[in-house]
Design an enzyme around this catalytic site. Structure first.
Site, mmCIF file in Angstrom:
data_model
loop_
_atom_site.group_PDB
_atom_site.id
_atom_site.type_symbol
_atom_site.label_atom_id
_atom_site.label_comp_id
_atom_site.label_asym_id
_atom_site.label_seq_id
_atom_site.Cartn_x
_atom_site.Cartn_y
_atom_site.Cartn_z
ATOM 1 N N GLU A 183 0.820 -1.217 0.000
ATOM 2 C CA GLU A 183 0.000 0.000 0.000
ATOM 3 C C GLU A 183 0.853 1.266 0.000
ATOM 4 O O GLU A 183 0.381 2.353 0.335
ATOM 5 C CB GLU A 183 -0.929 -0.013 1.217
ATOM 6 N N SER A 224 -6.502 -2.876 3.128
ATOM 7 C CA SER A 224 -6.998 -2.338 1.864
ATOM 8 C C SER A 224 -7.408 -3.392 0.848
ATOM 9 O O SER A 224 -7.326 -3.183 -0.350
ATOM 10 C CB SER A 224 -5.948 -1.419 1.234
ATOM 11 N N TYR A 248 -9.419 2.774 -4.191
ATOM 12 C CA TYR A 248 -8.522 3.897 -4.419
ATOM 13 C C TYR A 248 -8.537 4.477 -5.828
ATOM 14 O O TYR A 248 -8.041 5.580 -6.029
ATOM 15 C CB TYR A 248 -7.088 3.496 -4.028
ATOM 16 N N ARG A 283 -11.642 2.799 11.325
ATOM 17 C CA ARG A 283 -12.807 2.555 10.466
ATOM 18 C C ARG A 283 -13.113 1.067 10.480
ATOM 19 O O ARG A 283 -12.226 0.243 10.242
ATOM 20 C CB ARG A 283 -12.529 3.005 9.035
ATOM 21 N N ASP A 333 -15.394 -2.129 8.975
ATOM 22 C CA ASP A 333 -16.106 -2.544 7.767
ATOM 23 C C ASP A 333 -17.079 -3.676 8.097
ATOM 24 O O ASP A 333 -16.746 -4.601 8.853
ATOM 25 C CB ASP A 333 -15.120 -3.016 6.700
ATOM 26 N N GLU A 370 -13.751 -6.351 9.619
ATOM 27 C CA GLU A 370 -12.447 -5.984 10.167
ATOM 28 C C GLU A 370 -12.477 -4.544 10.640
ATOM 29 O O GLU A 370 -13.378 -3.768 10.298
ATOM 30 C CB GLU A 370 -11.333 -6.169 9.133
ATOM 31 N N ASN A 424 -9.926 -1.138 10.771
ATOM 32 C CA ASN A 424 -8.716 -0.530 10.215
ATOM 33 C C ASN A 424 -8.224 0.553 11.172
ATOM 34 O O ASN A 424 -8.941 1.531 11.422
ATOM 35 C CB ASN A 424 -9.020 0.100 8.855
ATOM 36 N N GLY A 453 -7.386 5.271 5.242
ATOM 37 C CA GLY A 453 -6.796 6.120 4.218
ATOM 38 C C GLY A 453 -7.210 7.572 4.369
ATOM 39 O O GLY A 453 -8.303 7.882 4.857
#
Length: 314
Positions: free
Chosen positions: A25, A152, A220, A259, A261, A275, A277, A281
């Site tokens: 990443e 990601s 992205y 964050r 998900d 998961e 994070n 991003g």
């Protein structure tokens, strides 16, 4: 929580922004870091950008003598606890979660075990060697095969219902994500995400990918997905998702911005945490800054808050 009060005196600081790094990443991190550095400079801070992929970067960081470090790295050697350990050894305050929370959240299977114990619903899965997973179905399809310690959505493979063979790519000599993979039950439904800022869930976004699923490109690439903000879901589901995101954040001992998900299956009414994070991003297409803006917190204010939140756990 919200934007810093207008007119409040701010103390300018010398801030090192870590960006780039060694993970797959890297390019996303460079974009995140550039956006963050621009915002900090706009607030009058002195900013030094450091790429840990460069040799002797700890010496460069020591020489910079920053007041704090803004960690804009993603993936391995960025959000897995190792960089955090280096920064704590150097006694430098840094943004985002600490060593333990970072390492635990990055290990998807172990994190799920902790989150299940806290009462959250997560898909069942198992850890396997990638060559073993490429020889035989280790779970009845449909299932997902992915690296256990990447972010990601890199390296994610969906094995559909009725698939005759497991994914051969797992045994490929070009597979760059390590030998340990997570085999996890595929949850049908809609993709939801919730950012948590401190102890507050911001809102719920539904991600509608233009690719087959919400993969790295959908996250992205410009126009790779449509973000429905706020998500058009029952209020009870939105409340459940936001509460679950805060619980996940607190259970793993996270700090700053995270964050979580989710998958929401309207047919069954089930909400599943996929998961968390610990370093979302901060690119122009990123979800967490978009949610903050929806709540009246501009990008520069969000970055300033994250810098003010930096600490060095003892």
């Amino acid at each position: 929580m919200g934007s810093p009060p207008r007119g409040r005196a701010r103390m300018t600081k010398r801030i090192a922004v870590l960006l780039g790094g060694l993970s797959p990443e890297r390019e996303v991190s460079k974009v995140s870091g550039a956006q963050i550095a621009k915002a900090l400079r706009g607030r009058g801070h002195e900013v030094i950008e450091i790429d840990p992929a460069e040799p002797f970067w700890p010496e460069a960081l020591k020489e910079a003598a920053p007041d704090l470090v803004f960690n804009a790295l993603h993936g391995e050697w960025g959000e897995d606890g190792r960089i955090q350990g280096v920064l704590e050894y150097m006694r430098l305050p840094y943004t985002h979660s600490g060593v333990l929370a970072s390492a635990l959240a990055m290990d998807k299977q172990r994190a799920k075990a902790v989150l299940r114990a806290a009462g959250l619903k997560c898909p069942e899965g198992l850890i396997a060697n990638r060559y073993e997973a490429a020889r035989d179905h280790l779970m009845k399809p449909p299932y997902v095969a992915k690296p256990n310690a990447q972010g990601s959505s890199v390296g994610v493979v969906i094995v559909p219902d009725g698939a005759n063979r497991p994914p051969a790519v797992l045994a490929s000599g070009e597979w760059p994500y390590g030998d340990e993979v997570l085999i996890e039950r595929f949850i049908p439904g809609r993709e939801l995400t919730v950012a948590v800022m401190g102890d507050r869930a911001l809102t719920v976004t539904e991600i509608v990918p233009k690719t087959a699923f919400y993969d790295y490109e959908a996250k992205y690439a410009d126009g790779g997905s449509v973000h429905q903000l706020p998500a058009d879901i029952p209020q009870a589901v939105a409340d459940e998702a936001m509460a679950a995101a805060v619980t996940a954040h607190q259970t793993l001992g996270c700090r700053g911005l995270t964050r979580s998900d989710f998958r929401y299956d309207p047919a069954s009414g089930g909400l599943w945490l996929l998961e968390i994070n610990t370093q979302p991003g901060m690119t122009p297409t990123s979800l967490a800054p978009e949610q903050a803006a929806h709540c009246g917190i501009g990008f520069d204010d969000l970055v300033e808050w994250m810098a003010e939140d930096a600490s060095c756990p003892r």
